[in-house]
Design an enzyme around this catalytic site. Structure first.
Site, PDB file in Angstrom:
ATOM      1  CD  GLU A  88      10.201  -4.605   2.052  1.00  0.00           C
ATOM      2  OE1 GLU A  88       9.173  -4.860   2.704  1.00  0.00           O
ATOM      3  OE2 GLU A  88      11.164  -3.649   2.579  1.00  0.00           O
ATOM      4  CB  CYS A 112       4.293   8.026  -2.733  1.00  0.00           C
ATOM      5  SG  CYS A 112       4.309   7.952  -4.481  1.00  0.00           S
ATOM      6  CB  SER A 193       1.265  -1.385  -9.213  1.00  0.00           C
ATOM      7  OG  SER A 193       0.465  -0.198  -8.521  1.00  0.00           O
ATOM      8  CB  SER A 216      -0.591   4.382  -7.303  1.00  0.00           C
ATOM      9  OG  SER A 216      -0.151   3.063  -7.140  1.00  0.00           O
ATOM     10  CG  LEU A 217      -6.734   8.054  -9.362  1.00  0.00           C
ATOM     11  CD1 LEU A 217      -5.801   8.441 -10.499  1.00  0.00           C
ATOM     12  CD2 LEU A 217      -7.765   7.468  -9.770  1.00  0.00           C
ATOM     13  CG  HIS A 218      -3.145   6.630  -3.930  1.00  0.00           C
ATOM     14  ND1 HIS A 218      -3.728   5.411  -3.489  1.00  0.00           N
ATOM     15  CD2 HIS A 218      -1.994   6.335  -4.098  1.00  0.00           C
ATOM     16  CE1 HIS A 218      -2.804   4.228  -3.579  1.00  0.00           C
ATOM     17  NE2 HIS A 218      -1.719   4.752  -3.948  1.00  0.00           N
ATOM     18  CG  ASN A 292       0.213  -1.321   5.580  1.00  0.00           C
ATOM     19  OD1 ASN A 292       0.057  -1.465   7.066  1.00  0.00           O
ATOM     20  ND2 ASN A 292      -0.229  -2.414   4.800  1.00  0.00           N
ATOM     21  CB  CYS A 335       5.767  -0.389  -0.144  1.00  0.00           C
ATOM     22  SG  CYS A 335       4.448  -0.571  -1.313  1.00  0.00           S
TER      23      CYS A 335
HETATM   24  N1  SAH Z   1       5.679   2.333  -7.521  1.00  0.00           N
HETATM   25  C1  SAH Z   1       4.185   1.451  -7.909  1.00  0.00           C
HETATM   26  C2  SAH Z   1       4.471   0.268  -7.200  1.00  0.00           C
HETATM   27  C3  SAH Z   1       4.292   0.335  -5.822  1.00  0.00           C
HETATM   28  S1  SAH Z   1       2.810  -0.643  -5.615  1.00  0.00           S
HETATM   29  C4  SAH Z   1       3.359   2.582  -7.760  1.00  0.00           C
HETATM   30  O1  SAH Z   1       3.495   3.572  -7.218  1.00  0.00           O
HETATM   31  O2  SAH Z   1       2.238   2.071  -8.056  1.00  0.00           O
HETATM   32  C5  SAH Z   1       2.506  -0.528  -4.034  1.00  0.00           C
HETATM   33  C6  SAH Z   1       0.986   0.019  -4.056  1.00  0.00           C
HETATM   34  O3  SAH Z   1       0.756   0.635  -2.498  1.00  0.00           O
HETATM   35  C7  SAH Z   1       0.988   1.562  -4.687  1.00  0.00           C
HETATM   36  O4  SAH Z   1      -0.416   1.593  -4.768  1.00  0.00           O
HETATM   37  C8  SAH Z   1       1.344   2.617  -3.477  1.00  0.00           C
HETATM   38  O5  SAH Z   1       0.832   3.701  -3.734  1.00  0.00           O
HETATM   39  C9  SAH Z   1       0.547   1.708  -2.299  1.00  0.00           C
HETATM   40  N2  SAH Z   1       1.137   2.055  -0.942  1.00  0.00           N
HETATM   41  C10 SAH Z   1       2.430   2.606  -0.802  1.00  0.00           C
HETATM   42  N3  SAH Z   1       2.553   2.766   0.525  1.00  0.00           N
HETATM   43  C11 SAH Z   1       1.362   2.379   1.120  1.00  0.00           C
HETATM   44  C12 SAH Z   1       0.703   2.574   2.324  1.00  0.00           C
HETATM   45  N4  SAH Z   1       1.697   2.761   3.484  1.00  0.00           N
HETATM   46  N5  SAH Z   1      -0.382   2.274   2.712  1.00  0.00           N
HETATM   47  C13 SAH Z   1      -1.042   1.689   1.656  1.00  0.00           C
HETATM   48  N6  SAH Z   1      -0.783   1.748   0.083  1.00  0.00           N
HETATM   49  C14 SAH Z   1       0.387   2.070   0.061  1.00  0.00           C
END
Ligand code: SAH
Length: 351
Positions: A88, A112, A193, A216-218, A292, A335
């Site tokens: 997508e 993740c 990313s 992506s730190l989180h 999300n 995503c």
């Molecule tokens: N694999 C890469 C690319 C994904 S990018 C990565 O991990 O960075 C998409 C971004 O959205 C990343 O920062 C990911 O961690 C974040 N993401 C994935 N699912 C999400 C969700 N349900 N809500 C918010 N952010 C999300």
């Protein structure tokens, strides 16, 4: 599945044309047709050459299967690949242009806990031409040109997949999409990313593609990070920050951290303080977004007031940060949500 013609560089297209016994100018014709998003069968080369190509290459390696339009104008595309796999993409309209989000893998193996893309694991890598094909298809569908009046002006590699887990194809794609002879999208208008694959981050710093590196730190500690991101077992936050510093040294580009706010997990004000302490003095920007929520996942989004307070606290510490609007929420903008719902055979809500 046959080969993908969009995988080839201009030089490789030229060599192929010679191999087929055709005049060299045919290579340019092919390249121009492909850049316009045409199928092989639509490019006006002589019929025998076209037949020769169609025996070896997919006529349309990436086809737009469905388009969903959200209330805010965001479009979500479901692409069908030649082997029937689905990926997508999203097209978001901003004041400064149109940003397309592309996928780099079918599924993902990073695991993740908040992400829908990884629910079924990794199916396969996309080839460079399949990643490029998403951009060519959308640019064409939106009436865009090549170089001038492109419908797609900015790219984010933030669809399904971990770009650096498909390193070679992604780098090949980036060289193709930034090539002035093709779409010619500037690296400065591209964000990649990664969940933080340190060796690839280091290698990428040396490729000479000055894009916006996004990580992506989180989380603010490795102990907390590993709860939602299994990759944290392989690479520490310290190593990630080191690789970011290297990227800045080599490219002069500041980098971006993604931080999705999850209730009860990483969104307390104490986390904002710790994040600020971690990033103090680094040439970076923090993109906050409220999680999300994904149907299959138990994690909940921090509420809007929480997110605003987190942002205020972080910027109060002198960290450059913004709280991003979540776009296209009514069409499964996050995503993997659309593919997951399509594979479940229920429709995303439509406006
Ligand atoms: N694999 C890469 C690319 C994904 S990018 C990565 O991990 O960075 C998409 C971004 O959205 C990343 O920062 C990911 O961690 C974040 N993401 C994935 N699912 C999400 C969700 N349900 N809500 C918010 N952010 C999300």
């Amino acid at each position: 599945m046959k080969a993908v013609l969009q995988d080839l560089t201009w030089a490789e297209l030229a060599a192929l044309t010679v191999q087929a016994g055709e005049q060299p100018f045919r290579a340019k014709q092919l390249a121009q047709g492909l850049a316009q998003g045409k199928r092989i069968s639509e490019i006006p080369v002589p019929a025998p050459f076209r037949a020769w190509l169609l025996e070896r290459f997919e006529d349309e390696p990436v086809r737009i299967e469905r388009t969903f339009t959200a209330k805010d104008g965001t479009k979500k595309f479901l692409f069908a690949l030649a082997d029937g796999n689905l990926v997508e993409g999203v097209l978001m309209h901003y004041k400064y242009g149109n940003t397309q989000c592309v996928s780099t893998q079918v599924g993902c193996r990073m695991g993740c806990k908040f992400c829908a893309s990884t629910l079924g694991g990794l199916v396969r890598n996309l080839s460079a031409g399949e990643i490029l094909g998403q951009v060519l298809a959308v640019n064409r569908a939106e009436g865009g040109g090549v170089r001038e009046k492109r419908a797609v002006t900015n790219l984010v590699l933030m669809g399904s997949g971990e770009p650096f887990d498909n390193y070679d194809n992604v780098v090949r794609f980036l060289r193709a999409v930034t090539d002035g002879e093709g779409l010619g999208i500037s690296a400065r208008n591209i964000s990649l990313s990664t969940c933080g694959l340190v060796p690839q981050m280091r290698a990428f710093a040396k490729e000479g593609i000055p894009l916006n590196l996004t990580v992506s730190l989180h989380a603010v500690t490795d102990e907390e990070r590993v709860r939602t991101m299994p990759v944290a077992r392989a690479y520490s936050i310290r190593e990630i920050l080191g690789a970011c510093a290297e990227y800045f040294e080599k490219t002069g580009r500041r980098y971006i951290f993604e931080y999705s706010l999850i209730a009860g997990e990483n969104a307390d004000l104490a986390h904002a303080d710790a994040l600020a302490a971690l990033l103090k003095g680094m040439p970076c920007h923090v993109n906050l977004i409220r999680l999300n929520e994904v149907k299959e996942r138990a994690l909940r989004a921090a509420d809007e007031a929480n997110a605003q307070a987190f942002l205020k606290r972080l910027t109060g510490h002198g960290i450059s940060a913004t709280l991003r609007r979540s776009m296209g929420a009514d069409i499964g903008g996050a995503c993997g949500q659309l593919r997951a719902s399509y594979l479940r055979d229920d429709e995303p809500p439509m406006s």
